[in-house]
Design an enzyme around this catalytic site. Structure first.
Site: not given
Ligand code: GLU
Length: 469
Positions: A234-237, A240
């Protein structure tokens, strides 16, 4: 029939490595089939799209080898809005879709459950179009929808379990599901290769193809890419963005080789293979069904191998963005006029065998270009012990007396200085290295001193010695 595949990213953020993998898989499939790769930017989510994300996708694709001008497009979904509306109107006129003005609360009140899908209330009420009325697709009551999927066989969906889903919102705008189908249809797409997360959409989309009177494409849903905790990247975590890897100094060749190994492997016991082997051997129907672990450590190791395999001249070229800085890469700590291309060329082969990503070139060579080295204080404290001052004094004296300033003489000279104190070379060189480069690790010391030159080396050792008073 000419195979036509497409890659259809939404420009709503940095370009995701999972997207890059799908793009490459489409690209190779098209090539293997003598087909066409179409790029379509799905830019209809006006609230989340930004033109710079589109540019980011185009340049990241270009970097990875899907170069501008070598594919059809880019097309923009927004340019096709008229077709999307016309398809919605056709579905309404043919009785395959109907208007509905129920709110979510209405449906909940009727079904008594917030989990229940739409209950078909307006199916036969004959509501006409109007502000705030959504258009819903009338799904078949019976039978099954069989999706032909090159990776998954024939996933089969019970039609009665598919709710009458919305195809155009209350303001008349068609939703993604429909726009995506209409675009694929108008662009003559024969194979839809995309991430597994879209599989739940597929029976609905296939029903739309059939209702619009066109033979559906063959599908291939590739498993998602996950992190070490097996969570979807995920791009938040997670890291990526393909651009982030590029700017850190991953080579495009290493990256695309690694991406293609997510869920697939070439023949034999090999992982690092020329791109031509991947293009020959990759089979979409051999892609694994389980989710693929994106292992950054492994990618780093791959990249190191790719870096080492470069001819030195190419390695030197590849380092340039980090030696100068670019729009997206921070400038190095030295001033442009301090850089010395010959000195860099002299140490480049030493650095090439030691770094795993190109950005690591900077801390390895900054001592050569900065007037004074950047001292890592923790390294200093750890290294400069009792006796270091005297050792540095002796090193200066011995180096001053050297006739030839070359790595071999420097080494034997310092070795002798250490031997007098009963020290091995490793212990003897540590304070010298910190004095000259500011760090405890780096390129081989004596070659570094040779390139740095007598004056600068002695000045730095003397300066370090003064700090130890
Ligand atoms: N725009 C969609 C996405 O980025 C593409 C869906 C598809 O490939 O059909 O997820």
């Amino acid at each position: 029939m000419t195979v036509r595949v497409r890659f259809a990213p939404s420009p709503t953020g940095m370009f995701h490595v999972g997207g890059a993998r799908s793009a490459l898989q489409n690209w190779i499939y098209a090539k293997q089939q003598g087909g066409v790769f179409v790029l379509r930017i799905e830019d209809t989510d006006a609230a989340r799209n930004k033109p710079e994300w589109t540019e980011g996708i185009l340049s990241a694709l270009d970097w990875i080898g899907i170069t501008r001008g070598s594919y059809e497009g880019p097309y923009f979904q927004s340019a096709n809005a008229g077709e999307h509306r016309a398809a919605a109107a056709r579905l309404y006129e043919s009785g395959r879709a109907y208007y509905c003005d129920c709110t979510r609360e209405d449906v909940q009140a009727r079904t008594g459950s917030q989990y229940q899908g739409y209950d078909g209330y307006h199916r036969d009420l004959g509501l006409g179009p109007g502000e705030g009325r959504a258009l819903r697709f009338r799904t078949p009551d019976e039978g099954t929808t069989v999706v032909v999927d090159l990776i998954r066989g024939e996933p089969t969906f019970e039609n009665k379990l598919i709710e009458d889903f919305v195809i155009a919102r209350g303001d008349g705008s068609p939703v993604f599901l429909l726009a995506n189908v209409v675009d694929d249809m108008t662009m003559g797409i024969t194979h839809v290769i995309r991430a597994e997360e879209h599989l739940p959409n597929t029976p609905k989309q296939q029903l739309l193809w059939e209702a619009l009177g066109v033979k559906p494409p063959v599908w291939a849903h590739v498993p998602v890419v996950v992190n070490e905790k097996r969570q979807k990247l995920s791009k938040r975590r997670d890291k990526v963005a393909l651009e982030a890897y590029r700017d850190e100094g991953y080579l495009a060749g290493a990256m695309r080789n690694y991406l293609m190994l997510l869920g697939w492997a070439p023949s034999g016991d090999r992982e690092i293979v020329p791109w031509s082997v991947i293009e020959d051997e990759f089979r979409l129907d051999e892609v694994n069904l389980s989710s693929a672990f994106f292992d950054e450590k492994k990618l780093r190791a791959f990249n190191g191998e790719y870096i080492r395999a470069l001819p030195v001249a190419e390695f030197i070229d590849a380092c340039q963005p980090w030696l100068t800085g670019t729009d997206t890469i921070a400038p190095p700590p030295w001033q442009p006029e301090e850089f010395d291309a010959d000195a860099f060329a002299a140490v480049a082969p030493l650095a090439q065998t030691r770094i795993a990503v190109l950005s690591e070139i900077v801390p390895n060579v900054d001592f050569l270009f900065l007037a004074t080295p950047l001292i890592d204080e923790a390294a200093w404290t750890k290294t400069m012990k009792d006796g270091s001052a005297e050792l540095l004094d002796d090193a200066v004296a011995a180096f001053e007396a050297l006739e030839s300033w070359d790595a071999e003489s420097l080494k034997s000279t310092l070795e002798a200085v250490g031997a007098e104190r009963g020290l091995k070379l490793g212990k003897t060189q540590a304070p010298v290295r910190v004095a000259v480069t500011g760090r405890t690790v780096g390129l081989p010391l004596f070659e570094s001193l040779e390139v740095l030159g007598r004056e600068r080396t002695l000045t730095r050792i003397r300066a370090a010695r003064l700090r130890l008073v």
